[in-house]
Each structure stands twice: as structure tokens, then as C-alpha cells.
Design a protein around this motif. Structure first.
Motif, PDB file in Angstrom:
ATOM      1  N   GLN A   1       0.820  -1.221   0.000  1.00  0.00           N
ATOM      2  CA  GLN A   1       0.000   0.000   0.000  1.00  0.00           C
ATOM      3  C   GLN A   1       0.855   1.274   0.000  1.00  0.00           C
ATOM      4  O   GLN A   1       0.517   2.283   0.604  1.00  0.00           O
ATOM      5  N   GLY A   2       1.995   1.202  -0.675  1.00  0.00           N
ATOM      6  CA  GLY A   2       2.841   2.383  -0.797  1.00  0.00           C
ATOM      7  C   GLY A   2       3.759   2.636   0.384  1.00  0.00           C
ATOM      8  O   GLY A   2       4.588   3.546   0.339  1.00  0.00           O
ATOM      9  N   LYS A   3       3.653   1.842   1.444  1.00  0.00           N
ATOM     10  CA  LYS A   3       4.525   2.024   2.603  1.00  0.00           C
ATOM     11  C   LYS A   3       5.862   1.346   2.335  1.00  0.00           C
ATOM     12  O   LYS A   3       5.921   0.249   1.804  1.00  0.00           O
ATOM     13  N   GLY A   4       6.944   1.988   2.731  1.00  0.00           N
ATOM     14  CA  GLY A   4       8.260   1.425   2.493  1.00  0.00           C
ATOM     15  C   GLY A   4       8.750   1.660   1.077  1.00  0.00           C
ATOM     16  O   GLY A   4       9.613   0.939   0.585  1.00  0.00           O
ATOM     17  N   VAL A   5       8.190   2.680   0.395  1.00  0.00           N
ATOM     18  CA  VAL A   5       8.603   3.035  -0.966  1.00  0.00           C
ATOM     19  C   VAL A   5       9.102   4.483  -0.953  1.00  0.00           C
ATOM     20  O   VAL A   5       8.397   5.380  -0.496  1.00  0.00           O
ATOM     21  N   VAL A   6      10.320   4.706  -1.460  1.00  0.00           N
ATOM     22  CA  VAL A   6      10.949   6.018  -1.391  1.00  0.00           C
ATOM     23  C   VAL A   6      11.400   6.450  -2.783  1.00  0.00           C
ATOM     24  O   VAL A   6      11.916   5.634  -3.554  1.00  0.00           O
ATOM     25  N   LEU A   7      11.204   7.726  -3.113  1.00  0.00           N
ATOM     26  CA  LEU A   7      11.744   8.301  -4.337  1.00  0.00           C
ATOM     27  C   LEU A   7      13.031   9.051  -3.992  1.00  0.00           C
ATOM     28  O   LEU A   7      13.022   9.981  -3.181  1.00  0.00           O
ATOM     29  N   ALA A   8      14.142   8.637  -4.606  1.00  0.00           N
ATOM     30  CA  ALA A   8      15.416   9.337  -4.428  1.00  0.00           C
ATOM     31  C   ALA A   8      15.663  10.173  -5.679  1.00  0.00           C
ATOM     32  O   ALA A   8      15.780   9.638  -6.787  1.00  0.00           O
ATOM     33  N   GLU A   9      15.754  11.486  -5.524  1.00  0.00           N
ATOM     34  CA  GLU A   9      15.811  12.387  -6.679  1.00  0.00           C
ATOM     35  C   GLU A   9      17.229  12.647  -7.176  1.00  0.00           C
ATOM     36  O   GLU A   9      17.416  13.139  -8.292  1.00  0.00           O
ATOM     37  N   THR A  10      18.228  12.321  -6.354  1.00  0.00           N
ATOM     38  CA  THR A  10      19.623  12.486  -6.791  1.00  0.00           C
ATOM     39  C   THR A  10      20.399  11.213  -6.468  1.00  0.00           C
ATOM     40  O   THR A  10      19.992  10.414  -5.605  1.00  0.00           O
ATOM     41  N   ASN A  11      21.524  11.039  -7.164  1.00  0.00           N
ATOM     42  CA  ASN A  11      22.360   9.858  -6.906  1.00  0.00           C
ATOM     43  C   ASN A  11      22.873   9.834  -5.465  1.00  0.00           C
ATOM     44  O   ASN A  11      22.945   8.784  -4.819  1.00  0.00           O
ATOM     45  N   LYS A  12      23.213  11.020  -4.953  1.00  0.00           N
ATOM     46  CA  LYS A  12      23.723  11.089  -3.578  1.00  0.00           C
ATOM     47  C   LYS A  12      22.639  10.697  -2.577  1.00  0.00           C
ATOM     48  O   LYS A  12      22.893   9.945  -1.628  1.00  0.00           O
ATOM     49  N   ALA A  13      21.418  11.184  -2.808  1.00  0.00           N
ATOM     50  CA  ALA A  13      20.297  10.815  -1.925  1.00  0.00           C
ATOM     51  C   ALA A  13      20.023   9.326  -2.017  1.00  0.00           C
ATOM     52  O   ALA A  13      19.753   8.659  -1.010  1.00  0.00           O
ATOM     53  N   ALA A  14      20.119   8.779  -3.241  1.00  0.00           N
ATOM     54  CA  ALA A  14      19.878   7.344  -3.434  1.00  0.00           C
ATOM     55  C   ALA A  14      20.910   6.521  -2.670  1.00  0.00           C
ATOM     56  O   ALA A  14      20.562   5.531  -2.000  1.00  0.00           O
ATOM     57  N   GLU A  15      22.176   6.916  -2.748  1.00  0.00           N
ATOM     58  CA  GLU A  15      23.228   6.198  -2.010  1.00  0.00           C
ATOM     59  C   GLU A  15      22.947   6.207  -0.515  1.00  0.00           C
ATOM     60  O   GLU A  15      23.091   5.184   0.170  1.00  0.00           O
ATOM     61  N   SER A  16      22.558   7.352   0.000  1.00  0.00           N
ATOM     62  CA  SER A  16      22.306   7.479   1.444  1.00  0.00           C
ATOM     63  C   SER A  16      21.164   6.580   1.888  1.00  0.00           C
ATOM     64  O   SER A  16      21.268   5.870   2.904  1.00  0.00           O
ATOM     65  N   VAL A  17      20.064   6.596   1.130  1.00  0.00           N
ATOM     66  CA  VAL A  17      18.894   5.790   1.500  1.00  0.00           C
ATOM     67  C   VAL A  17      19.206   4.304   1.390  1.00  0.00           C
ATOM     68  O   VAL A  17      18.898   3.508   2.290  1.00  0.00           O
ATOM     69  N   ILE A  18      19.842   3.903   0.281  1.00  0.00           N
ATOM     70  CA  ILE A  18      20.162   2.488   0.078  1.00  0.00           C
ATOM     71  C   ILE A  18      21.080   1.980   1.185  1.00  0.00           C
ATOM     72  O   ILE A  18      20.847   0.919   1.784  1.00  0.00           O
ATOM     73  N   ASN A  19      22.127   2.724   1.491  1.00  0.00           N
ATOM     74  CA  ASN A  19      23.074   2.283   2.524  1.00  0.00           C
ATOM     75  C   ASN A  19      22.444   2.288   3.912  1.00  0.00           C
ATOM     76  O   ASN A  19      22.773   1.460   4.757  1.00  0.00           O
ATOM     77  N   ALA A  20      21.500   3.217   4.136  1.00  0.00           N
ATOM     78  CA  ALA A  20      20.793   3.236   5.430  1.00  0.00           C
ATOM     79  C   ALA A  20      19.947   1.985   5.595  1.00  0.00           C
ATOM     80  O   ALA A  20      19.944   1.349   6.661  1.00  0.00           O
ATOM     81  N   PHE A  21      19.243   1.617   4.539  1.00  0.00           N
ATOM     82  CA  PHE A  21      18.442   0.395   4.594  1.00  0.00           C
ATOM     83  C   PHE A  21      19.327  -0.837   4.803  1.00  0.00           C
ATOM     84  O   PHE A  21      19.014  -1.727   5.588  1.00  0.00           O
ATOM     85  N   LYS A  22      20.442  -0.865   4.085  1.00  0.00           N
ATOM     86  CA  LYS A  22      21.334  -2.029   4.192  1.00  0.00           C
ATOM     87  C   LYS A  22      21.944  -2.146   5.584  1.00  0.00           C
ATOM     88  O   LYS A  22      22.165  -3.252   6.091  1.00  0.00           O
ATOM     89  N   SER A  23      22.224  -1.005   6.212  1.00  0.00           N
ATOM     90  CA  SER A  23      22.792  -1.040   7.570  1.00  0.00           C
ATOM     91  C   SER A  23      21.807  -1.632   8.574  1.00  0.00           C
ATOM     92  O   SER A  23      22.199  -2.106   9.639  1.00  0.00           O
ATOM     93  N   LEU A  24      20.504  -1.591   8.224  1.00  0.00           N
ATOM     94  CA  LEU A  24      19.469  -2.183   9.073  1.00  0.00           C
ATOM     95  C   LEU A  24      19.150  -3.614   8.656  1.00  0.00           C
ATOM     96  O   LEU A  24      18.185  -4.212   9.138  1.00  0.00           O
TER      97      LEU A  24
END
Length: 456
Positions: free
Chosen positions: A309-332
Motif C-alpha cells: 500500500q505504498g509504505k516502504g517506498v521512497v523516491l530518491a531524486e539524486t544519486n547522492k540521496a539514493a546512495e544514502s537511502v540504500i546504505n541506510a536500509f542495508k545497515s538495518l
């Protein structure tokens, strides 16, 4: 004190005015208010007064017996449920008979389907009348199973339709209520089963599924699974058990599990020439940059594998933002997919509702202002839409690959043609029924009738 009648921790009650010959009540002096099990509660006006119509299933051991009652509303009350959550309830008055005594009490109407007792007698109803001996029960008289059968003989209907269970968690959700209504309208016996209240007995001779209170529930013709994501493992275990007992499951456990595993289903779609947005998956943070590049770079979508239902879905608008979000998820230690963003879709997607190999309805969903993804649960809107033959073919093939007789297939229009976003094995009915005006719940019931060769 000598004039107070001694009662046990549970007693039989009768409500002549409501047409209830016997209902077992928990006698609870710790609770102020008395309550009785009620479903399908409908308020209405009668002689300019507020009345309410409701159904009571008085027997824990036989949930097929349901009595329609009506009563004048004397108020509304905020009552804390057994889980400590405040809820607003209708309050009625009725005469209760216990032993040789009858008197008028107040009752709140509550959904006690998950409770062992369909009625609770609180201390307000007991004041100056009785005292509880918590170590005893049925002090005012026992009623044998044979006597109960005789009392409720007139309520047992001759079976003419199917016996169908809706296996879910919340009976008040629109989709669950509509399926119950549609089945009853076509003459079937509909029973709501709370996933968490079912349990299994595994052995060679007499395998069983039981419901809270010990009621054996092996006799269903069909089960409609409406299993929420957090209950996937246990819900699918129950479906496998129902299948073992010979019950038809409209969407089987394996199909539901596959649809909920976004990585596995994406692999299946890719293998079977189903076009999806370019998708990446990796475990090591060392691969993050290449993962982003692989799906075309930012902007891109990052989604948890178990998102719904759209929960847990993120739009990353820049490569730097995408790296931060991806690595944050992976650290968890969270498993995620990275997916290309289809800019030309402009916040819109298609929901195609598939039943028994046919697209029975389709809507276009538009994202709420400020959102990037179309989602009715988050303020989006829906409207009826005509889909192309290519989109129809894609929806049907996707549902077939997962072996889902009922599915909500989500597509997105891109410059490359229609792309598959995901396949939902428990699609909601509210948005699509309201937008199209179609009786999707009735169509689902008809599909069960067809499968079981039942002439309604």
C-alpha cells in the motif's frame, strides 16, 4: 448480603425480547459495563427515535447460527476493549433472565468474535442482586449440548448454498464486509475467520483446524484469503491445511507467498517475458554506485521487499540521496529493490482487477498532490479507464504466472509501452467498486460457484 444470589464465573442467560434462548456469559465484577456480541450493526430511525439492527452469533461452538435483533438506542459510550483501546459503542437496554430472575440491564454492542464468551455481565448489572464465586460455574443451572441443539433447532437452516469462509484479520474492512454481503446475497453461508484465532492439529488420522473455543472448522467448501502482509507466514500455513482437508482456496498459499516476495516475483516476470521497470538488487554496500547506475541513475525508486500500500517506498531524486537511502536500509539488514523511475507516467498507474482469467474492471489511479506514486490509501484518486489490448494481455499473463484466480495487477504506462509494477494477491475492493460501480465482490463469489460447479 444474605439476600444476594451467588453466581459462578460463567452462567447461562436468556434474552426473550431479543429472541435469544441461551447465551453463555462471563460474569466479571471487574468490568463496569455489560456487553454482547454484535456484527453488521445498522442504525436507523423508528418513530423519530434512534434504533439499531444487528446480528448476534450466540454460540461459540456453532458460528453458523446468527440471530437478527433490533433495539432502541439509549446512548453511545466510549469503552476500553480488552486490548486497552477505547472504542465507541451503541448502548441498548433489554431484559435478561438468569435462573428464575429477570431484570432490565444496559448492554453495549461489541464485536466479541475474538473472545471466548459472546457476552460479558459487568458489575452494573449485578448491583444489589448477586455476588460472584469465582471458583464455581453454572450455579444457576447447566444446559446440556442436547438442550442447546433443541433451543436453536429453528435457527438451523437447511443447507442450499456453499459454506464459505473469509480468512482475514478485520471484519469491518470494506473488502471483507462486501465479500460477506455478496456471498449471503447469493444464498451462501458466510463465516468470518480471524487468522490469529485459528489453530491446527497435525496428525495422520484426524488433522483439524480449530477456532478459538475449540470449534472444529473442517467443513468449509471454500476459503477466500484476505491475509495482511504481517500474517503471510501463518495465513499461508492455514491455507495449506485447508487445502489438505479438501477445502477450495481461492488463491493458494504458494501463489500468495510468491506475490509477496517482490524479488522472486520480479525474477519470474523477467523469465517469462513480462516487461517490468529495470530493477536491481544487491546485498553489499560496496555495489551501491553500480546498482544505481544499472537502473539508469536518479531519480529512482527504492522499495522494501515487504512493502505494501505504498509504505516502504521512497523516491530518491539524486544519486547522492539514493546512495544514502540504500546504505541506510542495508545497515538495518533490510532487503530492498532499486527500480527505475518512470517520469512520463506523471504519478499515474493502472489497477486491473483479474478474476478467473478475465479483467473484470480497470481504474486509473492518480497520486495525491506532492506524492510521486498513485495510492488511494494515501489520498490519491481513482477513475474508470479503458485499457488497451496489450495492457489487458499483460495483466492476465502476470496473474497466470503467479497462478492467482483473483489479483490486482498494477501497470504503468511508459514510453516503452505498458510495464508491470506488481501483482497484489489480496486486492482491495473499495476503490475499484466505487470508481466503476461494478459488483466485484459478487463476481468473486460467482468464480467460486463456477469452480465448485454450484448453481446459485
Amino acid at each position: 448480603m444474605n439476600q444476594l444470589k451467588v453466581v459462578g464465573n460463567q452462567e447461562w442467560c436468556r434474552f426473550n425480547h431479543l429472541g435469544i434462548p441461551a447465551i453463555k456469559a462471563r460474569i466479571d465484577s471487574g468490568a463496569k459495563t455489560s456487553s454482547i456480541q454484535a456484527t453488521d450493526i445498522t442504525p436507523y430511525k423508528k418513530n423519530r427515535e434512534n434504533w439499531v439492527r444487528f446480528n448476534i452469533q450466540p454460540l461459540t461452538e456453532n458460528r453458523s447460527i446468527s440471530i437478527e435483533c433490533e433495539a432502541k438506542v439509549v446512548g453511545n459510550r466510549i469503552v476500553k476493549s480488552s486490548s486497552g483501546i477505547p472504542e465507541k459503542r451503541y448502548v441498548i437496554k433489554s431484559y435478561v433472565t438468569m435462573g428464575d430472575d429477570s431484570w432490565e440491564i444496559e448492554l453495549t454492542l461489541a464485536d466479541r468474535d475474538n473472545m471466548e464468551f459472546k457476552m460479558l455481565l459487568g458489575r452494573q448489572a449485578m448491583e444489589n442482586r448477586m455476588i460472584v464465586n469465582p471458583s464455581d460455574e453454572f450455579v444457576l443451572g447447566k444446559i446440556s449440548p442436547e438442550e442447546i441443539d433443541q433451543m436453536y433447532k429453528s435457527f438451523v437452516l437447511t443447507k442450499s448454498g456453499l459454506k464459505i469462509a473469509v480468512l482475514a484479520s478485520n471484519p469491518e474492512l470494506y473488502s471483507n464486509k462486501r465479500l460477506m454481503e455478496a456471498g449471503r446475497a447469493r444464498g451462501h453461508e458466510m463465516v468470518f475467520l480471524n487468522v490469529q484465532q485459528c489453530y491446527m492439529k497435525l496428525d495422520t488420522a484426524t488433522p483439524e483446524i480449530r477456532y478459538r473455543g475449540g470449534n472444529v472448522i473442517n467443513d468449509f467448501d471454500a476459503v477466500i484469503p484476505r491475509i495482511k502482509t504481517s500474517m503471510t507466514f501463518y495465513g499461508c500455513a492455514l491455507l495449506r491445511m485447508f487445502k489438505t482437508l479438501g477445502t477450495y482456496c481461492l488463491n493458494e498459499a504458494e501463489s500468495i507467498s510468491s506475490s509477496r516476495d517482490k524479488l522472486f516475483s520480479s525474477q519470474l516476470f523477467s523469465k517469462n517475458d513480462i516487461h517490468i521497470p529495470t530493477t536491481g538488487f544487491a546485498k553489499s554496500p560496496l555495489d551501491t554506485k553500480d546498482l544505481i547506475h544499472m537502473v539508469g541513475g536518479a531519480p529512482l525508486i527504492i522499495k522494501l521487499l515487504e512493502s505494501t500500500q505504498g509504505k516502504g517506498v521512497v523516491l530518491a531524486e539524486t544519486n547522492k540521496a539514493a546512495e544514502s537511502v540504500i546504505n541506510a536500509f542495508k545497515s538495518l539488514n533490510a532487503n530492498i529493490l532499486v527500480q527505475e523511475f518512470i517520469r512520463e507516467a506523471n504519478g499515474k498507474d493502472l489497477r486491473c482487477f483479474v478474476v478467473d482469467g478475465k479483467v473484470v474492471a480497470a481504474i486509473e489511479r492518480t497520486a495525491a498532490k506532492g506524492e510521486f506514486r498513485a495510492n488511494i490509501h494515501q489520498g490519491g484518486s481513482a477513475s474508470i479507464v479503458k485499457i488497451s489490448p496489450e495492457e489487458k494481455k499483460l495483466a492476465l499473463k502476470s496473474a497466470k504466472i503467479l497462478n492467482l484466480p483473483v489479483a490486482g495487477v498494477d501497470l504503468i504506462r511508459s514510453n516503452k509501452g505498458p510495464l508491470l509494477l506488481e501483482v497484489n494477491s489480496s486486492p482491495g475492493l473499495e476503490g475499484i467498486e466505487n470508481a466503476t460501480g461494478k459488483d466485484i465482490a459478487g463476481t468473486i463469489i460467482q468464480a467460486i460457484e463456477k469452480k465448485l460447479k454450484h448453481n446459485s
